[in-house]
Every structure is written in structure tokens, then in C-alpha cells.
Scaffold this active site. Sequence first.
Site, short mmCIF file in Angstrom:
data_model
loop_
_atom_site.label_atom_id
_atom_site.label_comp_id
_atom_site.label_asym_id
_atom_site.label_seq_id
_atom_site.Cartn_x
_atom_site.Cartn_y
_atom_site.Cartn_z
N GLU A 1 -54.03 -34.88 -0.02
CA GLU A 1 -53.22 -33.35 -0.70
C GLU A 1 -53.95 -33.33 -1.98
O GLU A 1 -53.55 -33.94 -3.22
CB GLU A 1 -52.35 -32.93 -0.28
CG GLU A 1 -51.87 -33.17 1.34
CD GLU A 1 -50.64 -32.73 1.77
OE1 GLU A 1 -50.46 -31.70 3.02
OE2 GLU A 1 -49.71 -32.69 0.60
N ASP B 1 -41.91 -31.65 6.53
CA ASP B 1 -42.52 -31.28 5.43
C ASP B 1 -44.02 -30.78 6.22
O ASP B 1 -44.28 -31.51 5.28
CB ASP B 1 -41.79 -31.44 4.60
CG ASP B 1 -42.35 -32.95 4.64
OD1 ASP B 1 -42.90 -33.80 5.13
OD2 ASP B 1 -42.22 -33.98 3.40
#
Lengths: 361, 361
Positions: free
Chosen positions: A77, A248
Site C-alpha cells: 500500500e 484492519d
Amino acid sequence: MTHSVPPPPRPATAPAPSELAWVPFVSVQNMMALINGIGLETALRELADYIEADFRRWPDFDKTPRVASHSRDGVIELMPTADAESYGFKYVNGHPANLKAGFQTVTAFGVLASVANGYPLLLTEMTVLTALRTAATSALVGRLLAPKGARTMAMIGAGAQCEFQALAFRAICGIETVRIHDIDPAATAKALRNLARHGLEAVACGSAQDAVEGAEIVTTCTADKQNATILTDNMIGAGVHINAIGGDCPGKTELHRDILLRAGIFVEYPPQTRIEGEIQQLAPDHEVTEIWQVLRGEAEGRRDAAQITLFDSVGFAIEDFSALRWVHDRARAAGCVERLDMLADPDDPRDLFGMLDRAAG
Amino acid sequence: MTHSVPPPPRPATAPAPSELAWVPFVSVQNMMALINGIGLETALRELADYIEADFRRWPDFDKTPRVASHSRDGVIELMPTADAESYGFKYVNGHPANLKAGFQTVTAFGVLASVANGYPLLLTEMTVLTALRTAATSALVGRLLAPKGARTMAMIGAGAQCEFQALAFRAICGIETVRIHDIDPAATAKALRNLARHGLEAVACGSAQDAVEGAEIVTTCTADKQNATILTDNMIGAGVHINAIGGDCPGKTELHRDILLRAGIFVEYPPQTRIEGEIQQLAPDHEVTEIWQVLRGEAEGRRDAAQITLFDSVGFAIEDFSALRWVHDRARAAGCVERLDMLADPDDPRDLFGMLDRAAG
């Protein structure tokens, strides 16, 4: 306390890079030297202050959802954000299977840059830094939402985040005892050893049920990528503050849905949390409160002593931005900065070619 | 040909970073040493081969539009892409006003990483590298689309890209003469000096009209951020190939719309080019051909000797990915790699805290 590395040697024929060519770099060794030099708990308090200051000016930020590249084994990411002066991004991977191969599940690095001219101001390791900023954010929110006078925290999961969370809650919320449970007793033993060196009372617990006994704050930070039920509804009594760190990403949650339905839910950035957090189990319009609004006095925090409060934490780019600002402000004076020849800087900006040619001698 | 820097000194109390902690780094000096060691034109040909190979397997890539953060003075972008094995991204800024302040308009760096475990494999400067990959892409497309036997190229704009374009078209397309015009005679003089050292015949021209005289290929690479008309319709005769580099963001174009209406238009990635390229002047469904389809034989290239072909180039993440692969393959053997202590790598991956503690001694 640490070292400053001289610029690398250059071929005799190449002109020296100009001052503009250098990017300050904080290595892992220097990050550890910075944190240990300042003191871990002081560093956590300072980070919480930086994060709080940035959360209080939330509307000033350019907020972009993280850009994720998913693969079979994990995700990579990029998490960018910017205010009017500075731009920051973090590169972070998440590969649960890495652990078995002897690699870190999560590694990270980040860059702070000038919005005015686009030049990087700092490149830094962020694996260690992310552990601290996550713990500092949790404890900052804990100070805001946990019941008054809380002294005991339960900790379910004794992985890489465990000790950082425990010490952040001591430094920022006044926690005196941590009750730890992990399915792997060796992980719990590791945490107890580490915390003992820091003088924090930690108790090994045989089950999650045992760990939450008498705890006013419950932190969940487990690592499996699946919909798990680390906490069931009967384990959470009135007035408890839940700090849920481990859920998450899509498909990874830790709490039974019934707990969510009883709790006041607080989040960082709803568009991201609804996809990645515990609330992916709920309707997309389920009411949540944004932490920054509570910090600014624009939304209510804990309603009363009996309310169950839940911080559904997934980590947001602004926390990394705050952490980058902190490193940028603190590392140079501490002598924890090297410099990298990372930006081409020809004498005449239009003559990049001439610079390359001259380097050939 | 260059140097390999020893690892930085560490505090005596800190354990040495493990092998996994090191990230190979190619500095600006080492990038220049790599290119000059291989030879600029050979490097351009190798880059074109890498880009062609990746364009030919276009469907294998995870394609994401770049993530841009716009401000008053410019833009900072992250350009990620990935195939099944590798992930790459480039950080690049674009600040036209930097030139006057003595800064580069564009600076860049990039990272190649392993998809399997998320660990970075390479951090490299990309300001110089981007100049090469842009020129290599242009010349690769020129070889595909320009009229047979083209020997003369007009070049409008003598900024940082100029000489790289000229030499790439010599190395890859056999161009023998370049006719250069820039509104600043000093820029043209700089380009002529640089190209003379490389034995390429370059002619200074007083106007764009003058420059295109007799040229089979016309390259536009001007820098102003505005809708400009560098080329008007009357300047482009039958059979010319236009390589339009400078129009690369919303509001920045170089060609009169009438040229676009007469030309066969070839692009990298339509969703990006329609926003950033010359074709932002056209209807959103105006027909364009994707370069990768021509390279795979799935779409027609130049239709006939009279067709005007236009490469509406804006730069795409896969070109950077190819360039990162090239550096990764070439730099180590050439001794052009340093190594950075950028990844925290505790002996026990769950014991990040213990690593930090032990570094304190």
C-alpha cells in the site's frame, strides 16, 4: 548517541552533488538511536502530541484513500496525505505468511516532501516508527474515551505491537497493570520479559476471558487474516473501553458483532474504516463518531460511565504524516540523519544531459 | 567504474543489521556511472527493449491511475504498477516555477519490490532514469510508426528532455539530423553543444515553422503549463510522425486541435491520456489506438505513407516499472549499488520491541 555518515566517495571525474541533491535519511539504526536517546515513553508522548495537533486541524488535509495492490500472499500500500506545506506518504506491506519464512509481516518506509517545490525533505524507515505511531494513536484515543481512573488493561495478542501499546497506555493514560493473553505462550513470555525491563507489571493470562478480568481497557492486537472472534459479547462489561487494533483489512475482524451493536464506535476516517475495520460487519450507515471531531469538541466522546466505547482503529495516513513531521523535527538535532544523493541537481536545471555527460569525464 | 559504499558505522552496542535489512540503493552518481559505463545509446536501446517486452505483456499488469496531489505551484504524484512477481512505484513532482528558483521542474525516485513478501528490492534515483525511459519510449514508438527511412527530426523545445530524445531517435530509429527550435536561443545553443559532443548533426532554427522543414518526425517537448499551440495545422504535412511529449497534464497541451483531427492517434493508457494528453481537447470517445496492441499485432500501426501519426505521450507507470527492472538487472553487476539499512529485521519477527531495546544497550 549515534553517527552521521560521510557522503559516499565519488569517481574522481564526477563533480560533487550540490546541496539540493541531498535527501536526509533516517535508517533503522538511527531511528532506534533517536527513540532510545529521547526515551521510548517520552517519544510516545511527543508522537501523541503531534498526532493530536494534526487531528485537530483535520479539515486542512488532502485525504486520499490508500492505494492498495493486492496479491495472493498480501498487500502493498501507498498512503499519501498533504497539508498546504508538506506532503507525506508511507509505503507499507502486509504479508501474514512472512512470519513463518522469517520475514516481518509488516515493513514500512516513508517520505516527507515540500508541497511548494516537490522536493523530498526526509526519507525514513517506518517499520519501527509505525509501531510507535500506532501505539501513540491508541493511547491518545484511550485518554479521550477510557473510563476515568483506568489502571488495568487487557491485551489479547502478544505480537510486535504488544509492548508498544502497553507502554503507550502507561505513558499517556496512566495504566499500571497489563493482563496479557496470546494463543502462543512463548509470545506472552517474550512480552512479559520485555515489559519487566521497563518496570511495567504484566500478568500472563491463560485465556482472553481471564485477561479481561477487572480490566477497564481491552486492547486486541492479533494477527490472523480472518474473521475471528477474539472477544465475545459476554466478556465485555459496562464502561469498558475497547482498543481494537488487529482488524484492519477486508475479511479481518476480531470482535463479535454483538459487541459492536452495544458500543459507541469511534473511528479515524469512515470511508476507510467501513472497508477495513470491525464495522465492515455492520450496515454501511451505522452511526460512528470521528476522533478528530471529539478532539475539537465538535462531537461527544464517552457519553457516561456505563457506555462501552470502541476505537475501531485501522491506521490512517495523517498519523504517518504526524510521525514523519516528528522525525523531521527531531532527528537532525539528535545527529540521527545521514544524507542520500537521491536528487539530480544540474547547475542549469535544463541541462540534465550536460550533467550526465560531465560525470563521464 | 564506480564505488560500493561500506555499511555505515553503528553504535558499538547495536547488533549489526541482518542481510534482510538492507535495501539496494542507486544514487544519482551511481545512476550516471551506470549509464555512462554502459554507454548512453546502448542504455537507451536496452531500456527500449525492456519497455517493449513489458508492453507486449500489458494484460499481465495491475494498472492503477497515478495518485496526484495538486497544489497551487505543482503536483506530486505516485505511479504504482505490478505484475505477478514485482511491484514498482515512482514518486515524481512537477513544479514549472521551480526552474526560476534554480530547482528541477521534475525530480523522481522509485522503488521495486517483491510481490511475494512485500520487501523492497531496489530504491533508485529516477530523475535521470525518467529522462532516459521517456526518450526510449518515444523512440520505440517512433520505430513503430514513423515513415520508413526517416532521417530528420524536428525538435520544438530544448529543455531537459531534448538531447535524450535526439540520441534515442538516433540509436533506435536511425535519425541523422535534428532541427531544433526553442524560444530561448540559449537553450538551443546548450543542446547544440551537447549533441555536437556526441557527433549528432543538430541545426538551430529560428522558428518552429523553420524547424519542421523537411522533417519526417516532429517532437514537441516544451514546458509551459498552459494550452499552447506549438504546432499549427499548416506546419504538418502528409506522412509526418508527431511525438508529442510536453502536453502531459490537464490544461497543458501543445498541438492545435485541427492536427489531432487529421492524425491517427496512438496512446499509452487511454483513461490517463484522455485527462492529461493532447486528446483532452477531443471528445471523450474519439478513437485512439493503444501502443501495446500495435506491438502485439492486435491493432494496426501506420496505415499508409501519407497518414499523419501522433504519439500522444504522457508517460505511464509500466515504463517506470521497465526502467526499474533494467536498473535492478544491471546496477549490481556494474558495482553501482550501495545498500541502505531501511528495513527493521528483528531476529524474532514478533519481537520488534526487543530489537529496539537491545539497540539501547
